[in-house]
Design a protein around this motif. Sequence first.
Motif, mmCIF file in Angstrom:
data_model
loop_
_atom_site.group_PDB
_atom_site.id
_atom_site.type_symbol
_atom_site.label_atom_id
_atom_site.label_comp_id
_atom_site.label_asym_id
_atom_site.label_seq_id
_atom_site.Cartn_x
_atom_site.Cartn_y
_atom_site.Cartn_z
ATOM 1 N N TYR A 1 0.813 -1.216 0.000
ATOM 2 C CA TYR A 1 0.000 0.000 0.000
ATOM 3 C C TYR A 1 0.845 1.264 0.000
ATOM 4 C CZ TYR A 1 -3.917 -3.125 0.763
ATOM 5 O OH TYR A 1 -4.852 -4.124 0.614
ATOM 6 N N GLY A 2 2.171 1.110 -0.230
ATOM 7 C CA GLY A 2 3.035 2.239 -0.493
ATOM 8 C C GLY A 2 3.117 3.273 0.607
ATOM 9 N N ARG A 3 3.347 4.507 0.182
ATOM 10 C CA ARG A 3 3.563 5.597 1.132
ATOM 11 C C ARG A 3 2.302 5.996 1.876
ATOM 12 N NH1 ARG A 3 6.665 9.690 -3.010
ATOM 13 N NH2 ARG A 3 8.136 8.181 -3.883
ATOM 14 N N GLU A 4 1.141 5.743 1.302
ATOM 15 C CA GLU A 4 -0.105 6.226 1.902
ATOM 16 C C GLU A 4 -0.699 5.253 2.911
ATOM 17 O OE1 GLU A 4 -2.770 7.276 -1.193
ATOM 18 O OE2 GLU A 4 -1.457 8.817 -2.032
ATOM 19 N N GLY A 5 -0.484 3.947 2.714
ATOM 20 C CA GLY A 5 -1.101 2.968 3.595
ATOM 21 C C GLY A 5 -2.602 2.903 3.360
ATOM 22 N N VAL A 6 -3.316 2.397 4.372
ATOM 23 C CA VAL A 6 -4.778 2.280 4.293
ATOM 24 C C VAL A 6 -5.382 2.868 5.562
ATOM 25 C CG1 VAL A 6 -6.732 0.714 4.066
ATOM 26 C CG2 VAL A 6 -4.602 0.198 2.888
ATOM 27 N N PRO A 7 -6.350 3.775 5.423
ATOM 28 C CA PRO A 7 -6.962 4.385 6.605
ATOM 29 C C PRO A 7 -7.643 3.369 7.509
ATOM 30 C CG PRO A 7 -7.537 5.584 4.612
ATOM 31 C CD PRO A 7 -6.873 4.317 4.171
ATOM 32 N N LYS A 8 -7.791 3.727 8.758
ATOM 33 C CA LYS A 8 -8.428 2.876 9.758
ATOM 34 C C LYS A 8 -9.825 2.460 9.320
ATOM 35 C CE LYS A 8 -9.925 3.012 14.608
ATOM 36 N NZ LYS A 8 -9.932 3.839 15.830
ATOM 37 N N GLY A 9 -10.107 1.155 9.416
ATOM 38 C CA GLY A 9 -11.446 0.648 9.160
ATOM 39 C C GLY A 9 -11.757 0.344 7.714
ATOM 40 N N LYS B 1 -10.703 -1.207 12.945
ATOM 41 C CA LYS B 1 -9.754 -0.824 13.983
ATOM 42 C C LYS B 1 -8.299 -1.112 13.635
ATOM 43 C CE LYS B 1 -13.173 -1.555 17.658
ATOM 44 N NZ LYS B 1 -13.464 -2.218 18.941
ATOM 45 N N LEU B 2 -8.024 -1.585 12.424
ATOM 46 C CA LEU B 2 -6.636 -1.893 12.089
ATOM 47 C C LEU B 2 -6.241 -1.235 10.765
ATOM 48 C CD1 LEU B 2 -4.032 -3.327 12.799
ATOM 49 C CD2 LEU B 2 -4.867 -5.340 11.600
ATOM 50 N N PRO B 3 -5.604 -0.068 10.810
ATOM 51 C CA PRO B 3 -5.113 0.559 9.583
ATOM 52 C C PRO B 3 -3.807 -0.087 9.134
ATOM 53 C CG PRO B 3 -4.526 1.897 11.463
ATOM 54 C CD PRO B 3 -5.338 0.745 12.003
ATOM 55 N N VAL B 4 -3.468 0.127 7.869
ATOM 56 C CA VAL B 4 -2.163 -0.270 7.361
ATOM 57 C C VAL B 4 -1.295 0.988 7.327
ATOM 58 C CG1 VAL B 4 -0.869 -1.193 5.407
ATOM 59 C CG2 VAL B 4 -3.117 -2.134 5.971
ATOM 60 N N PRO B 5 -0.222 1.047 8.115
ATOM 61 C CA PRO B 5 0.605 2.258 8.184
ATOM 62 C C PRO B 5 1.279 2.553 6.848
ATOM 63 C CG PRO B 5 1.096 0.744 9.984
ATOM 64 C CD PRO B 5 0.269 -0.015 9.002
ATOM 65 N N PRO B 6 1.683 3.779 6.627
ATOM 66 C CA PRO B 6 2.478 4.108 5.438
ATOM 67 C C PRO B 6 3.774 3.308 5.419
ATOM 68 C CG PRO B 6 1.659 6.102 6.490
ATOM 69 C CD PRO B 6 1.379 4.977 7.436
ATOM 70 N N ASN B 7 4.214 2.937 4.234
ATOM 71 C CA ASN B 7 5.481 2.219 4.024
ATOM 72 C C ASN B 7 5.566 0.925 4.819
ATOM 73 O OD1 ASN B 7 6.615 4.253 2.268
ATOM 74 N ND2 ASN B 7 6.894 5.516 4.092
ATOM 75 N N ALA B 8 4.445 0.240 4.942
ATOM 76 C CA ALA B 8 4.410 -1.004 5.723
ATOM 77 C C ALA B 8 4.789 -2.208 4.871
ATOM 78 C CB ALA B 8 3.015 -1.206 6.310
ATOM 79 N N LYS B 9 5.658 -3.052 5.417
ATOM 80 C CA LYS B 9 5.937 -4.342 4.794
ATOM 81 C C LYS B 9 4.815 -5.300 5.176
ATOM 82 C CE LYS B 9 10.141 -5.993 4.637
ATOM 83 N NZ LYS B 9 11.438 -6.635 4.996
ATOM 84 N N LEU B 10 4.367 -6.108 4.216
ATOM 85 C CA LEU B 10 3.234 -7.005 4.434
ATOM 86 C C LEU B 10 3.664 -8.460 4.264
ATOM 87 C CD1 LEU B 10 0.590 -5.099 2.261
ATOM 88 C CD2 LEU B 10 1.096 -4.773 4.694
ATOM 89 N N ILE B 11 2.870 -9.352 4.839
ATOM 90 C CA ILE B 11 3.050 -10.788 4.645
ATOM 91 C C ILE B 11 1.702 -11.381 4.250
ATOM 92 C CG2 ILE B 11 3.489 -12.995 5.798
ATOM 93 C CD1 ILE B 11 5.583 -11.589 7.495
ATOM 94 N N TYR B 12 1.697 -12.152 3.176
ATOM 95 C CA TYR B 12 0.499 -12.877 2.762
ATOM 96 C C TYR B 12 0.783 -14.368 2.815
ATOM 97 C CZ TYR B 12 -1.638 -8.632 0.774
ATOM 98 O OH TYR B 12 -2.183 -7.384 0.583
ATOM 99 N N ASP B 13 -0.054 -15.109 3.533
ATOM 100 C CA ASP B 13 -0.044 -16.563 3.466
ATOM 101 C C ASP B 13 -1.172 -16.979 2.543
ATOM 102 O OD1 ASP B 13 2.088 -16.751 5.179
ATOM 103 O OD2 ASP B 13 0.897 -17.278 6.944
ATOM 104 N N VAL B 14 -0.838 -17.681 1.467
ATOM 105 C CA VAL B 14 -1.817 -17.990 0.427
ATOM 106 C C VAL B 14 -1.813 -19.494 0.147
ATOM 107 C CG1 VAL B 14 -2.581 -17.518 -1.931
ATOM 108 C CG2 VAL B 14 -1.378 -15.737 -0.638
ATOM 109 N N LYS B 15 -3.008 -20.085 0.131
ATOM 110 C CA LYS B 15 -3.175 -21.477 -0.276
ATOM 111 C C LYS B 15 -3.960 -21.511 -1.576
ATOM 112 C CE LYS B 15 -5.100 -25.965 1.052
ATOM 113 N NZ LYS B 15 -5.792 -26.752 2.121
#
Length: 354
Positions: free
Chosen positions: A281-289, A294-308
């Motif tokens: 989600y890059g520099r902007e992240g995702v707003p709360k909700g 109750k869980l926003p994605v912060p700016p410049n956040a590294k993510l992990i996806y577990d996919v089956k």
Amino acid sequence: MQTQSNQVYARIRPLREHHGEGALRVPRRDALLGLVPATLWFLSSFAFSKAAIAREGLGDDEFSIDFGQGPLGMDLIEVRFPQGVPREKQSSRIIVDAVKAGGQAETLGKAKRLRPQVLVVSINGKNIEGMRASDALKLLREEKKKSDENNQALQIVFRDPLIFKEKLLNIKEGGAVSTQVGVQSSEELVVKTLKMPEDCGAVRAQQGDVLEVKYTGYLADTMEVFDGSSINQNGNFFGDQSLYFVLNQGQRQAPRAWEVGLLGMCIGEERRLVVPPSLGYGREGVPKGKIVPKLPVPPNAKLIYDVKLVGINGINVRTDDPTSLGTRVPYDYRDCRTVNGVSTCGPDVEGRRL
């Protein structure tokens, strides 16, 4: 510019080598390059910092060649994208355009499959990704001159999407493969196999397939869940049991990291994708909700996806029949074959199926 599902066209500017003077120059005319492989398009389609930053070691999909004195024996070319936007907002890469018969590039690069459309990463340890053609040309001239004067090798590092493809096909349970998607060392996409069926069968996920997956998304720093296909959130289920989408690069039906990170998966396989901010989600992240309450994605956040991977084009069981999906075109793996459990790809096996 025209973009089709399996083709990407881009304006290019050749860096031609003139053997008589051992120099390179940038002609004024532009040319048109077609048939850039989908994986190459993905791995080269993210904005890099303009600063030249050397990285230690080679990536999983990189190789180096030490050139001696005299002409290199290859032409380089600049690819700019996306089209239809101001030049200052475009990104660029330098790739190999031609390998001259009998030259250094052909002789030294044969064993490493140096060929047109391979990306150029660095020159004598100086990263050129994202550089303008004129700047890359200037650096190449300077480094070539210094190397020749000091009787030293000129080291050029290349990135080959074919290597990344092969490593995804040959990955074992517990193994991992990575590729750099930015100049900074943190801008790396890592694909890990958490669970691999004993036998994958004849069908692998590829571009254009409708995939059925179950997944969970985490914030890498805290391992808090921010997204998922079936997440128990405060006693309630959030999202669907499964997610269906078409695996098409550039269509944005799924997170961008999935567009390459899920290639080659077989039914029942489970992967973990460690995703840098540029593919999240890059520099902007995702707003709360907006995703999970109750869980926003912060700016410049590294993510992990577990996919089956649950199914491919409606097939949910492993099959040895390569025709089970009808007239499905094996675009991603048309140049691959598997012998004794090891998959290799390249023009010499064009038309073969896994």
